[in-house]
Design a protein around this motif. Structure first.
Motif, short mmCIF file in Angstrom:
data_model
loop_
_atom_site.label_atom_id
_atom_site.label_comp_id
_atom_site.label_asym_id
_atom_site.label_seq_id
_atom_site.Cartn_x
_atom_site.Cartn_y
_atom_site.Cartn_z
N SER A 77 -5.09 -8.94 8.44
CA SER A 77 -5.37 -9.97 7.45
C SER A 77 -6.34 -10.99 8.02
O SER A 77 -6.39 -11.23 9.23
N LYS A 116 -1.70 -11.88 4.37
CA LYS A 116 -0.89 -10.68 4.60
C LYS A 116 -0.28 -10.15 3.30
O LYS A 116 0.39 -10.88 2.58
N GLY A 117 -0.55 -8.89 2.99
CA GLY A 117 0.03 -8.24 1.84
C GLY A 117 -0.71 -8.40 0.54
O GLY A 117 -0.39 -7.71 -0.43
N LYS A 299 8.84 -12.67 -0.76
CA LYS A 299 7.58 -12.66 -0.01
C LYS A 299 7.80 -12.95 1.48
O LYS A 299 7.07 -12.44 2.33
N THR A 303 6.52 -10.19 4.21
CA THR A 303 5.56 -10.52 5.26
C THR A 303 6.18 -10.45 6.64
O THR A 303 5.50 -10.12 7.61
#
Length: 310
Positions: A77, A116-117, A299, A303
């Motif tokens: 990321s 991230k994600g 979340k 993460t």
């Protein structure tokens, strides 16, 4: 331990009575309380969709060049289009090894660069129908996941909206995995996946015909049983968040993959998870009693579970 086969067609049939739907919901409920795994038949997905998914995954893993795989590899990321989670990777551990290709629900973000994600999916260029088949399969499983959550609500006697309001924009994850074949005379296998439970809500698993690879931990905590593929059925298991949501009434069961065949095994898990910003808290039990479990933010769990590099 017996992994039940549940025919879900009655629940999906709009002409079914509430009583008939409740009967199916109670079968799911019992499987989640006692086993944490079940086979789902009567899901309404044509077998040709399964065949196309497996064929396309096998084609990618067995024919794509090193350069083609590197082009769509997972990137960290904050680095261009990377988000630590989408694309191709190789997992190598002392007790596990496999190749994987991951896709996740795309959300609007401020990137690139992405946190991230929250990046964008990276699709193989071949076969030409890879993306269209995968997106069709994903849409079908999202609908199926919502239907199963409604069945859980019915069985648990809680309002549908308690579940549906937190999964109507499911942050799903589609993974295609290839477990390499091992030599016939090998007495140990590093082709597999270490013991774990899934951290989300519900996993739908599609695999090829290999038997004996997926192992499920029995309730006694000692024995392992094989969860072999059943024709036209999906292997399903619940995750840690559904256990949290039901205050531990539903069990997220430990499982692992130990692949010993000389041939590559193709496995396609679909993780039906909560909305990205969902807060998951226990919805059952006596309000005067302290809950067995504490709530979690999806979340944060997601993460925290993503690690880079692989």
């Amino acid at each position: 331990m017996h992994i039940p086969i549940i025919d879900f067609s009655t629940f999906l049939d709009p002409s079914s009575s509430d009583g008939a739907k409740l009967k199916t919901a109670k079968e799911l409920d019992q499987a989640c309380r006692e086993v944490g795994f079940f086979y789902l038949a009567g899901h309404g997905i044509d077998s040709t969709v399964f065949k196309d998914m497996l064929a396309n995954a096998k084609h990618f893993f067995t024919t794509a060049s090193h350069e083609e795989k590197e082009e769509i590899k997972v990137k960290p990321s904050g680095e261009g289009s990377g988000d630590d989670s989408r694309g191709y990777r190789v997992v190598e551990r002392a007790d596990a090894g496999y190749e994987a290709l991951d896709f996740l629900r795309e959300l609007e973000t401020e990137g690139p660069p992405y946190t991230k994600g929250l990046g964008r999916n990276q699709w193989p260029k071949s076969p030409s129908n890879f993306r269209s088949v995968a997106e069709d399969y994903t849409a079908r499983l999202v609908d199926l996941g919502i239907a199963i959550m409604k069945a859980f609500a019915m069985a648990l006697d809680v309002p549908e909206k308690v579940f549906v309001s937190r999964i109507d924009q499911s942050f799903w994850q589609l993974r295609m995995a290839a477990y390499p074949g091992v030599p016939k005379d090998s007495d140990t296998s590093k082709s597999g996946l270490y013991q774990h439970s899934d951290f989300g809500i519900l996993t739908f698993l599609l695999t090829d015909e290999h038997r004996g690879s997926l192992k499920v931990l029995a309730p006694n905590g000692k024995d392992w049983i094989s969860a072999d593929p059943v024709s036209d059925a999906l292997i399903c298991n619940i995750g840690d968040m559904l256990s949290v949501w039901t205050d531990g009434i539903y069990k997220s069961t430990q499982h692992k993959v130990l692949h010993n065949s000389e041939n590559t095994r193709i496995s396609i898990p679909f993780f039906f998870d909560p909305n990205w910003d969902a807060r998951i808290e226990p919805v059952l039990g006596n309000s005067d009693e302290k809950s067995k479990t504490e709530g979690v933010n999806y979340k944060d769990i997601f993460t925290g579970a993503i690690k880079y590099p692989y």
